[in-house]
Design a protein around this motif. Structure first.
Motif, PDB file in Angstrom:
ATOM      1  N   LYS A  44      -1.430   2.090  43.647  1.00 35.34           N
ATOM      2  CA  LYS A  44      -1.842   3.046  42.632  1.00 35.34           C
ATOM      3  C   LYS A  44      -1.853   4.740  43.145  1.00 35.34           C
ATOM      4  N   THR A  45      -2.531   4.635  44.149  1.00 38.98           N
ATOM      5  CA  THR A  45      -2.823   6.072  44.536  1.00 38.98           C
ATOM      6  C   THR A  45      -1.386   6.685  45.228  1.00 38.98           C
ATOM      7  N   THR A  46      -0.655   5.971  45.880  1.00 40.56           N
ATOM      8  CA  THR A  46       0.787   6.499  46.069  1.00 40.56           C
ATOM      9  C   THR A  46       1.337   6.640  44.986  1.00 40.56           C
ATOM     10  N   THR A  47       1.328   5.957  43.774  1.00 35.63           N
ATOM     11  CA  THR A  47       2.106   5.902  42.755  1.00 35.63           C
ATOM     12  C   THR A  47       1.727   7.354  42.208  1.00 35.63           C
ATOM     13  N   VAL A  48       0.498   7.732  41.873  1.00 35.76           N
ATOM     14  CA  VAL A  48      -0.244   9.010  41.319  1.00 35.76           C
ATOM     15  C   VAL A  48       0.548  10.128  42.089  1.00 35.76           C
ATOM     16  N   GLY A  49       0.787  10.194  43.703  1.00 37.84           N
ATOM     17  CA  GLY A  49       1.246  11.091  44.283  1.00 37.84           C
ATOM     18  C   GLY A  49       2.755  11.170  44.098  1.00 37.84           C
TER      19      GLY A  49
ATOM     20  N   ALA B 136      -8.975  13.076  41.863  1.00 41.05           N
ATOM     21  CA  ALA B 136      -9.239  11.843  42.902  1.00 41.05           C
ATOM     22  C   ALA B 136     -10.491  11.225  42.025  1.00 41.05           C
ATOM     23  N   ALA B 137     -10.251  10.407  41.129  1.00 46.00           N
ATOM     24  CA  ALA B 137     -11.408   9.643  40.469  1.00 46.00           C
ATOM     25  C   ALA B 137     -11.718   8.306  41.054  1.00 46.00           C
ATOM     26  N   ASP B 138     -10.892   7.838  42.099  1.00 44.15           N
ATOM     27  CA  ASP B 138     -11.195   6.535  42.823  1.00 44.15           C
ATOM     28  C   ASP B 138     -12.469   7.189  43.974  1.00 44.15           C
ATOM     29  N   THR B 139     -13.455   7.224  43.499  1.00 39.17           N
ATOM     30  CA  THR B 139     -14.341   7.947  44.333  1.00 39.17           C
ATOM     31  C   THR B 139     -15.063   6.611  45.283  1.00 39.17           C
ATOM     32  N   PHE B 140     -14.866   5.417  45.035  1.00 43.97           N
ATOM     33  CA  PHE B 140     -15.389   4.683  45.774  1.00 43.97           C
ATOM     34  C   PHE B 140     -14.797   4.282  47.223  1.00 43.97           C
ATOM     35  N   ARG B 141     -13.336   4.770  47.340  1.00 44.40           N
ATOM     36  CA  ARG B 141     -12.648   4.780  48.411  1.00 44.40           C
ATOM     37  C   ARG B 141     -12.363   6.169  48.953  1.00 44.40           C
ATOM     38  N   ALA B 142     -12.905   6.337  50.058  1.00 46.71           N
ATOM     39  CA  ALA B 142     -12.782   7.711  50.894  1.00 46.71           C
ATOM     40  C   ALA B 142     -11.324   8.081  51.105  1.00 46.71           C
ATOM     41  N   ALA B 143     -10.992   7.057  51.630  1.00 47.17           N
ATOM     42  CA  ALA B 143      -9.350   7.035  51.968  1.00 47.17           C
ATOM     43  C   ALA B 143      -8.510   7.277  50.837  1.00 47.17           C
ATOM     44  N   ALA B 144      -8.833   6.689  49.555  1.00 52.07           N
ATOM     45  CA  ALA B 144      -7.856   7.083  48.686  1.00 52.07           C
ATOM     46  C   ALA B 144      -7.849   8.694  48.157  1.00 52.07           C
ATOM     47  N   VAL B 145      -9.294   8.939  48.204  1.00 55.21           N
ATOM     48  CA  VAL B 145      -9.412  10.552  48.093  1.00 55.21           C
ATOM     49  C   VAL B 145      -8.501  11.439  49.082  1.00 55.21           C
ATOM     50  N   GLU B 146      -8.737  11.195  50.399  1.00 58.50           N
ATOM     51  CA  GLU B 146      -7.738  12.017  51.133  1.00 58.50           C
ATOM     52  C   GLU B 146      -6.416  11.666  50.902  1.00 58.50           C
ATOM     53  N   GLN B 147      -6.122  10.514  50.749  1.00 57.29           N
ATOM     54  CA  GLN B 147      -4.397  10.221  50.648  1.00 57.29           C
ATOM     55  C   GLN B 147      -3.848  11.008  49.421  1.00 57.29           C
ATOM     56  N   LEU B 148      -4.730  11.003  48.461  1.00 58.62           N
ATOM     57  CA  LEU B 148      -4.027  11.985  47.325  1.00 58.62           C
ATOM     58  C   LEU B 148      -4.237  13.196  47.646  1.00 58.62           C
ATOM     59  N   SER B 149      -5.115  13.712  48.109  1.00 60.42           N
ATOM     60  CA  SER B 149      -5.094  15.203  48.516  1.00 60.42           C
ATOM     61  C   SER B 149      -3.969  15.712  49.478  1.00 60.42           C
ATOM     62  N   THR B 150      -3.457  14.758  50.354  1.00 63.06           N
ATOM     63  CA  THR B 150      -2.314  14.735  51.182  1.00 63.06           C
ATOM     64  C   THR B 150      -1.060  14.942  50.379  1.00 63.06           C
TER      65      THR B 150
ATOM     66  N   VAL C 135      -4.528  11.785  36.794  1.00 66.11           N
ATOM     67  CA  VAL C 135      -6.072  11.092  37.128  1.00 66.11           C
ATOM     68  C   VAL C 135      -5.740   9.729  37.640  1.00 66.11           C
ATOM     69  N   ASP C 136      -6.159   9.738  38.911  1.00 66.62           N
ATOM     70  CA  ASP C 136      -6.309   8.430  39.619  1.00 66.62           C
ATOM     71  C   ASP C 136      -7.687   7.486  39.320  1.00 66.62           C
ATOM     72  N   THR C 137      -7.774   6.372  39.419  1.00 74.32           N
ATOM     73  CA  THR C 137      -9.029   5.616  38.941  1.00 74.32           C
ATOM     74  C   THR C 137      -9.303   4.609  39.933  1.00 74.32           C
ATOM     75  N   ALA C 138     -10.437   4.101  39.831  1.00 72.43           N
ATOM     76  CA  ALA C 138     -10.949   2.986  40.934  1.00 72.43           C
ATOM     77  C   ALA C 138     -10.178   1.728  40.361  1.00 72.43           C
TER      78      ALA C 138
END
Length: 390
Positions: free
Chosen positions: A203-208, A225-239, A278-281
């Motif tokens: 999902k997060t990769t697809t958003v990017g 980056a609204a998948d706030t339960f996973r710090a890795a998802a937030v950093e991944q999306l930022s990248t 918007v990425d979601t959990a």
């Protein structure tokens, strides 16, 4: 002169002499001699000069070098990653056809081999049905396709099996569905794309990757980056955003996802971008919790502007499990399109048909690899041709 006078004169002379000596001693003690001038000089010893020796060139002393700045003092801007230019949609579609043909051809070749038999008896039709079910097309679409194939092959006698199969598969995939992405808003608002799906589906990769598609079309984008339960998802999306020069709105780990989504849309409206994604959990304790969370995110976003697209990301290799996920998410939020990831390397392309039938919404994007630009718009004709091996 008598003797007495001579004695007195001698005593007087001796007294005067004695007084003078005493006075001279006192004066000499009070006066210190002036220090002698320092006449010492260094002696330079010059070696004898050889008249036949070449002249000696005198070099200037080395200049003082400025010390190099330590690496830490370099400005952050000098270390910023270079912004990439994503691949165009036309180029993606070419690779879509190539990769699908390589990964999905087994299904079509198997069906063609069965349909090309001299005699299409009941055993053959059962084999055709089994082949379709194995490809995850689903029970109802499989029965529908088999019935139509039987009727046409019986009525048209020596019809070209490949041409008949292509027409019927294309009808099953339904080329009439609107597969365009609703990425534009109205009344000056940005288009708002909400991306949902379970963690692990990509999902997060697809958003990017969607952001890359839009940037390739010269659209401005903000990511949430609204998948706030996973710090890795937030950093991944930022990248992903940094790689194409797109801003990502983030919150603290565990922050309210709806508030992050709200701020992302707020930033998109403030800066006048074309699209907010918007990425979601995707992992909550139970189905009800998932529905409540996603429903809240959408409601909060729509306090500012309407959500124009809700994309459900599904892993194409999960088969029937993907259909179960599709039902849950469609109940939580009105899904308008499907993204199938990991469609490469699997002969189970029938999931395209099954999930469209399950939700009544089209597959809009397909992922065909791990590369940054391995996401492409779904093309019904290319997909069917790939099923048939080109």
């Amino acid at each position: 002169m008598d003797v007495l006078a001579l004695v007195i004169l001698a005593i007087a002379v001796l007294g005067v002499a004695l007084v003078g000596s005493v006075l001279g001693l006192v004066v000499s003690r009070r006066r210190k001699p002036a220090p002698l001038p320092d006449t010492h000089t260094d002696v330079l010893v010059v070696p004898p000069v050889d008249p036949d020796a070449p002249p000696v060139e005198l070099s200037a002393p080395p200049a003082t070098l400025e010390p190099e700045a330590p690496a830490e003092s370099l400005a952050p801007e000098s270390l910023a990653p270079e912004v990439e230019r994503p691949e165009s949609t036309a180029s993606r579609l070419v690779r879509l056809r190539q990769r699908l043909a390589g990964s999905q051809g087994g299904l079509g070749r198997g069906l063609l081999a069965l349909l090309s038999r001299d005699r299409l008896d009941e055993d053959t039709w059962e084999d055709i049905e089994d082949t379709l079910l194995t490809a995850d097309i689903g029970v109802a679409p499989t029965q529908e396709l088999v019935d139509r194939l039987r009727a046409r092959m019986r009525a048209e006698g020596g019809a070209d099996a490949r041409a008949v199969l292509r027409e019927e598969l294309l009808t099953l995939v339904d080329p009439t569905m609107d597969r365009s992405l609703r990425i534009s808003g109205e009344d000056g608002n940005p288009g708002i794309v909400l991306v949902v799906g379970v963690n692990g589906a990509g999902k997060t990769t697809t958003v990017g990757k969607i952001a890359r598609i839009l940037v390739a079309e010269d659209r401005s984008v903000v990511l949430g980056a609204a998948d706030t339960f996973r710090a890795a998802a937030v950093e991944q999306l930022s990248t992903w955003g940094e790689r194409v020069g797109v801003d990502t709105i983030k919150g603290e780990e565990g922050a309210d996802p709806a508030s992050v989504a709200f701020r992302a849309v707020e930033e998109g409206r403030r800066t006048g971008v074309d699209t907010v994604i918007v990425d979601t959990a995707g992992r909550l304790q139970n189905k009800q919790g998932l529905m409540d969370e996603l429903g809240k995110v959408k409601r909060v976003i729509e306090k500012q502007a309407p959500v124009t697209e809700v994309l459900l990301v599904l892993d194409a290799t999960t088969g029937q499990n993907g259909l179960i996920q599709a039902r849950v998410f469609s109940e939580a939020v009105a899904v308008t399109g499907i993204v199938l990831t990991k469609l490469d390397g699997s002969a189970k392309g029938g999931i395209v048909v099954a999930v469209q039938r399950e939700l009544g919404v089209p597959v809009k994007l397909v992922g065909l690899g791990e590369g940054a630009d391995d996401l492409a718009p779904f093309d019904s004709g290319a997909f069917v041709d790939a099923l048939l091996g080109g």
